[in-house]
Design a protein around this motif. Sequence first.
Motif, short mmCIF file in Angstrom:
data_model
loop_
_atom_site.label_atom_id
_atom_site.label_comp_id
_atom_site.label_asym_id
_atom_site.label_seq_id
_atom_site.Cartn_x
_atom_site.Cartn_y
_atom_site.Cartn_z
N GLN A 1 12.53 6.87 0.91
CA GLN A 1 12.57 6.95 -0.55
C GLN A 1 13.67 6.08 -1.14
O GLN A 1 13.44 5.39 -2.13
CB GLN A 1 12.77 8.40 -1.00
N ALA A 2 14.86 6.13 -0.57
CA ALA A 2 15.97 5.36 -1.15
C ALA A 2 15.71 3.86 -1.05
O ALA A 2 15.98 3.12 -2.00
CB ALA A 2 17.28 5.73 -0.46
N CYS A 3 15.16 3.41 0.06
CA CYS A 3 14.87 1.98 0.20
C CYS A 3 13.78 1.55 -0.77
O CYS A 3 13.86 0.46 -1.35
CB CYS A 3 14.48 1.63 1.64
N LYS A 4 12.79 2.40 -0.98
CA LYS A 4 11.74 2.06 -1.93
C LYS A 4 12.33 1.89 -3.33
O LYS A 4 12.08 0.90 -4.02
CB LYS A 4 10.66 3.15 -1.95
N LYS B 1 10.31 -1.35 3.63
CA LYS B 1 10.31 -0.10 4.37
C LYS B 1 11.15 -0.30 5.62
O LYS B 1 10.97 -1.27 6.35
CB LYS B 1 8.87 0.25 4.74
N PRO B 2 12.11 0.62 5.86
CA PRO B 2 12.97 0.46 7.03
C PRO B 2 12.17 0.52 8.33
O PRO B 2 11.20 1.28 8.43
CB PRO B 2 13.93 1.66 6.96
N THR B 3 12.58 -0.26 9.30
CA THR B 3 11.91 -0.21 10.61
C THR B 3 12.21 1.13 11.25
O THR B 3 13.30 1.67 11.08
CB THR B 3 12.38 -1.35 11.52
N GLY B 4 11.24 1.66 11.94
CA GLY B 4 11.43 2.95 12.59
C GLY B 4 11.10 4.13 11.71
O GLY B 4 11.09 5.25 12.16
N CYS B 5 10.82 3.90 10.42
CA CYS B 5 10.42 4.99 9.53
C CYS B 5 8.89 5.09 9.55
O CYS B 5 8.21 4.09 9.46
CB CYS B 5 10.90 4.76 8.10
N VAL B 6 8.41 6.31 9.66
CA VAL B 6 6.98 6.54 9.73
C VAL B 6 6.39 6.62 8.35
O VAL B 6 6.94 7.18 7.47
CB VAL B 6 6.68 7.84 10.50
N GLU C 1 0.81 -1.22 0.00
CA GLU C 1 0.00 0.00 0.00
C GLU C 1 0.85 1.27 0.00
O GLU C 1 0.37 2.35 -0.34
CB GLU C 1 -0.98 0.01 1.18
N ASN C 2 2.13 1.16 0.36
CA ASN C 2 3.03 2.32 0.37
C ASN C 2 3.92 2.39 -0.87
O ASN C 2 4.77 3.26 -0.96
CB ASN C 2 3.90 2.30 1.62
N GLY C 3 3.75 1.43 -1.79
CA GLY C 3 4.53 1.45 -3.02
C GLY C 3 5.85 0.71 -2.98
O GLY C 3 6.63 0.77 -3.92
N TYR C 4 6.10 -0.02 -1.89
CA TYR C 4 7.32 -0.83 -1.79
C TYR C 4 7.10 -2.17 -2.49
O TYR C 4 6.00 -2.73 -2.43
CB TYR C 4 7.69 -1.09 -0.32
N LEU C 5 8.14 -2.68 -3.14
CA LEU C 5 8.02 -3.98 -3.80
C LEU C 5 7.69 -5.06 -2.78
O LEU C 5 8.29 -5.10 -1.70
CB LEU C 5 9.32 -4.35 -4.51
#
Length: 111
Positions: free
Chosen positions: A97-100, A106-111, A14-18
């Motif tokens: 953004q970079a991880c996406k 999605k990195p843990t701890g990122c909102v 839902e956030n656009g991450y693979l």
Amino acid sequence: MAIVVNGVSCETDENGYLVNLEDWTEDVAKVLAEGEEIEMTEAHWDLVKFLRGYYDEYQIAPAVKVLTKAIAAEKDMDKKNASEFLYGLFPKGPGLQACKIAGLPKPTGCV
């Protein structure tokens, strides 16, 4: 949700991450970057390669603090300048953004 790259559908959350890390290619990264309104430069690609290498080694995306420290060491700059450099590349957050774009979760701890 999904994105289509070169005729291949890649599922995203839902956030656009693979959803499947194996779907990642540089062409997929370019489409993900477009969605983030980022024009990829050599500096962007270097960071994406760093993140993918880090993930391959540790099976987790680095926290922004770790990322900033690594970039500071690599670029021979202090942490404040490294942070400004990273946010210059990825204004909505280098972790998110970079991880996406790198095809990582999605990195843990990122909102």
